[in-house]
Design an enzyme around this catalytic site. Structure first.
Site, PDB file in Angstrom:
ATOM      1  N   HIS A  25      48.653  55.669  62.372  1.00 22.37           N
ATOM      2  CA  HIS A  25      48.548  54.711  61.271  1.00 22.37           C
ATOM      3  C   HIS A  25      47.715  55.262  60.105  1.00 22.37           C
ATOM      4  O   HIS A  25      46.547  55.605  60.295  1.00 22.37           O
ATOM      5  CB  HIS A  25      47.893  53.432  61.813  1.00 22.37           C
ATOM      6  CG  HIS A  25      47.791  52.332  60.813  1.00 22.37           C
ATOM      7  ND1 HIS A  25      46.602  51.730  60.500  1.00 22.37           N
ATOM      8  CD2 HIS A  25      48.738  51.718  60.068  1.00 22.37           C
ATOM      9  CE1 HIS A  25      46.812  50.786  59.613  1.00 22.37           C
ATOM     10  NE2 HIS A  25      48.094  50.750  59.326  1.00 22.37           N
ATOM     11  N   ARG A  26      48.327  55.344  58.920  1.00 26.72           N
ATOM     12  CA  ARG A  26      47.702  55.985  57.743  1.00 26.72           C
ATOM     13  C   ARG A  26      47.233  57.388  58.121  1.00 26.72           C
ATOM     14  O   ARG A  26      46.199  57.867  57.639  1.00 26.72           O
ATOM     15  CB  ARG A  26      46.525  55.163  57.208  1.00 26.72           C
ATOM     16  CG  ARG A  26      46.843  53.687  56.969  1.00 26.72           C
ATOM     17  CD  ARG A  26      45.653  52.930  56.388  1.00 26.72           C
ATOM     18  NE  ARG A  26      45.814  51.487  56.503  1.00 26.72           N
ATOM     19  CZ  ARG A  26      44.891  50.594  56.180  1.00 26.72           C
ATOM     20  NH1 ARG A  26      43.732  50.986  55.708  1.00 26.72           N
ATOM     21  NH2 ARG A  26      45.114  49.299  56.328  1.00 26.72           N
ATOM     22  N   GLU A  48      52.502  56.807  59.960  1.00 25.29           N
ATOM     23  CA  GLU A  48      52.746  55.685  59.053  1.00 25.29           C
ATOM     24  C   GLU A  48      51.938  55.964  57.809  1.00 25.29           C
ATOM     25  O   GLU A  48      50.802  56.469  57.899  1.00 25.29           O
ATOM     26  CB  GLU A  48      52.282  54.384  59.716  1.00 25.29           C
ATOM     27  CG  GLU A  48      52.647  53.112  58.957  1.00 25.29           C
ATOM     28  CD  GLU A  48      51.584  52.601  57.997  1.00 25.29           C
ATOM     29  OE1 GLU A  48      51.826  51.585  57.344  1.00 25.29           O
ATOM     30  OE2 GLU A  48      50.506  53.237  57.858  1.00 25.29           O
ATOM     31  N   ASP A 103      51.358  54.628  53.330  1.00 25.66           N
ATOM     32  CA  ASP A 103      51.595  53.600  52.314  1.00 25.66           C
ATOM     33  C   ASP A 103      51.860  54.275  50.971  1.00 25.66           C
ATOM     34  O   ASP A 103      51.205  55.272  50.646  1.00 25.66           O
ATOM     35  CB  ASP A 103      50.350  52.719  52.177  1.00 25.66           C
ATOM     36  CG  ASP A 103      49.922  52.156  53.524  1.00 25.66           C
ATOM     37  OD1 ASP A 103      50.598  51.260  54.023  1.00 25.66           O
ATOM     38  OD2 ASP A 103      48.903  52.648  54.071  1.00 25.66           O
ATOM     39  N   HIS A 160      46.824  53.283  50.282  1.00 28.06           N
ATOM     40  CA  HIS A 160      47.025  51.928  50.783  1.00 28.06           C
ATOM     41  C   HIS A 160      46.817  50.853  49.718  1.00 28.06           C
ATOM     42  O   HIS A 160      47.617  49.937  49.563  1.00 28.06           O
ATOM     43  CB  HIS A 160      46.074  51.671  51.961  1.00 28.06           C
ATOM     44  CG  HIS A 160      46.206  50.313  52.553  1.00 28.06           C
ATOM     45  ND1 HIS A 160      45.517  49.213  52.085  1.00 28.06           N
ATOM     46  CD2 HIS A 160      46.962  49.856  53.589  1.00 28.06           C
ATOM     47  CE1 HIS A 160      45.829  48.153  52.802  1.00 28.06           C
ATOM     48  NE2 HIS A 160      46.709  48.514  53.724  1.00 28.06           N
ATOM     49  N   GLU A 197      55.603  52.782  54.216  1.00 23.74           N
ATOM     50  CA  GLU A 197      55.436  51.367  53.843  1.00 23.74           C
ATOM     51  C   GLU A 197      55.367  51.245  52.322  1.00 23.74           C
ATOM     52  O   GLU A 197      54.463  51.802  51.688  1.00 23.74           O
ATOM     53  CB  GLU A 197      54.176  50.766  54.479  1.00 23.74           C
ATOM     54  CG  GLU A 197      54.080  49.291  54.090  1.00 23.74           C
ATOM     55  CD  GLU A 197      52.805  48.590  54.536  1.00 23.74           C
ATOM     56  OE1 GLU A 197      52.044  49.115  55.363  1.00 23.74           O
ATOM     57  OE2 GLU A 197      52.587  47.484  54.007  1.00 23.74           O
ATOM     58  N   LYS A 225      54.254  49.556  49.249  1.00 29.09           N
ATOM     59  CA  LYS A 225      53.177  48.604  48.921  1.00 29.09           C
ATOM     60  C   LYS A 225      53.467  47.962  47.565  1.00 29.09           C
ATOM     61  O   LYS A 225      52.746  48.178  46.587  1.00 29.09           O
ATOM     62  CB  LYS A 225      51.835  49.341  48.885  1.00 29.09           C
ATOM     63  CG  LYS A 225      51.265  49.614  50.268  1.00 29.09           C
ATOM     64  CD  LYS A 225      50.784  48.331  50.941  1.00 29.09           C
ATOM     65  CE  LYS A 225      50.072  48.596  52.262  1.00 29.09           C
ATOM     66  NZ  LYS A 225      49.986  47.417  53.126  1.00 29.09           N
ATOM     67  N   ASP A 262      45.472  53.611  64.841  1.00 29.32           N
ATOM     68  CA  ASP A 262      44.509  54.446  64.107  1.00 29.32           C
ATOM     69  C   ASP A 262      43.988  55.581  64.981  1.00 29.32           C
ATOM     70  O   ASP A 262      43.335  56.499  64.473  1.00 29.32           O
ATOM     71  CB  ASP A 262      43.294  53.607  63.683  1.00 29.32           C
ATOM     72  CG  ASP A 262      43.634  52.560  62.632  1.00 29.32           C
ATOM     73  OD1 ASP A 262      44.497  52.827  61.787  1.00 29.32           O
ATOM     74  OD2 ASP A 262      43.018  51.478  62.673  1.00 29.32           O
TER      75      ASP A 262
HETATM   76  O1  G3P Z   1      52.687  49.301  58.863  1.00 29.97           O
HETATM   77  C1  G3P Z   1      51.760  48.630  59.603  1.00 29.97           C
HETATM   78  C2  G3P Z   1      50.495  48.372  58.841  1.00 29.97           C
HETATM   79  O2  G3P Z   1      50.165  49.528  58.141  1.00 29.97           O
HETATM   80  C3  G3P Z   1      50.601  47.223  57.886  1.00 29.97           C
HETATM   81  O3  G3P Z   1      49.367  46.827  57.381  1.00 29.97           O
HETATM   82  O4  G3P Z   1      47.549  46.767  55.733  1.00 29.97           O
HETATM   83  O5  G3P Z   1      47.565  48.553  57.423  1.00 29.97           O
HETATM   84  O6  G3P Z   1      49.195  48.573  55.561  1.00 29.97           O
HETATM   85  P1  G3P Z   1      48.388  47.728  56.488  1.00 29.97           P
HETATM   86 CA    CA Z   2      50.536  50.418  56.080  1.00 31.95          CA
END
Ligand code: G3P
Ligand code: CA
Length: 243
Positions: free
Chosen positions: A7-8, A34, A36, A49, A109, A111, A229
């Site tokens: 994640h990120r 993942e 953003d 993000h 993702e 945004k 994460d």
């Molecule tokens: O894609 C899952 C998650 O990343 C969505 O929430 O705020 O971490 O971008 P956020």
């Molecule tokens: Ca995200």
């Protein structure tokens, strides 16, 4: 086998949405990352993000008001400064160039829930096609109009609605917008819902799974993927379970 998406990048151990974090995901054996994306003043797809650079860099201001040149001068290492130098906000192109050296999946993702970036969808899809990553990318967003727009632009690229409020039979909704998968907040994704969705042919990749017990539970039911994460921890748990 459940896949593990960093994640990120490996945001629990490295500066989020930086090449360092994505490379750490690769190093520990994650199946995907993942990230953003937002759009700079001069129309570049950049990986960050927030709508502003304030939280994650040493700069200030909205991404939409900064040129790529200005954005690239910022230090995205922030609180990790002690052991990282010259940590920059990457472009999506830069991430894709690195992906040419591996086989990882990339969940992009969009945004664009706060700022309706013009042609963000077109730019992302053009890049995916330029790199022939149609089978290695998943476009997700909380902005479902945006992912439907992506589907209409290129039905060969997988789309996934993100959501954090409970939906009744979300796989039916997913199918109605041609989404092959759903990305729910884990709080609204009990095991039974995940199992029913997968049975209906709609993959489930809940976020953000950092707790060991929840990881084990999701691996046990063979959840399509988890977004975490802490990919190193997740991979070790998955290996220990021999799944
Ligand atoms: O894609 C899952 C998650 O990343 C969505 O929430 O705020 O971490 O971008 P956020
Ligand atoms: Ca995200």
């Amino acid at each position: 086998m459940s896949l593990v998406f960093a994640h990120r990048g490996s945001a629990g151990t490295h500066p989020e949405n930086t090449m360092e974090a994505f490379k750490e995901g690769e190093r520990v054996g994650a199946d995907g990352i993942e990230l953003d994306v937002q759009l700079s003043k001069d129309g570049e797809v950049v990986v960050i993000h927030d709508e502003t650079v304030d939280r994650t860099t040493n700069g200030k201001g909205f991404i939409k008001d900064l040129t790529l040149k200005e954005i690239r001068k910022l230090d995205a290492g922030n609180k990790y400064k002690k052991f990282l130098k010259k940590t920059r906000i990457p472009t999506l192109r830069e991430v894709f160039e690195w992906m040419m050296t591996n086989e990882m999946i990339c969940n992009i993702e969009l945004k664009n829930g706060v700022i309706p970036y013009p042609r963000l969808e077109e730019k992302v899809i053009e890049l995916i096609n330029e790199f022939s990553f149609q089978n290695r990318t998943i476009i997700s967003s909380f902005n479902h109009y945006s992912i439907v727009h992506c589907y209409r632009l290129d039905p060969d690229i997988e789309i996934a609605p993100l959501y954090s409020n409970g939906l009744f039979m979300p796989w039916v909704y997913a199918q109605s917008i041609h989404a092959e998968s759903i990305h729910p907040n884990i709080k609204v994704a009990p095991d039974a819902l995940i199992i029913d969705s997968m049975k209906a042919g709609v993959a489930v990749r809940p976020y953000t799974i950092n707790n060991e017990a929840v990881m084990k539970r999701l691996f046990t039911i063979n959840c399509s993927a988890i977004i975490t994460d802490f990919p190193e921890k997740a991979i070790k748990i998955r290996e220990s379970m021999s799944i």
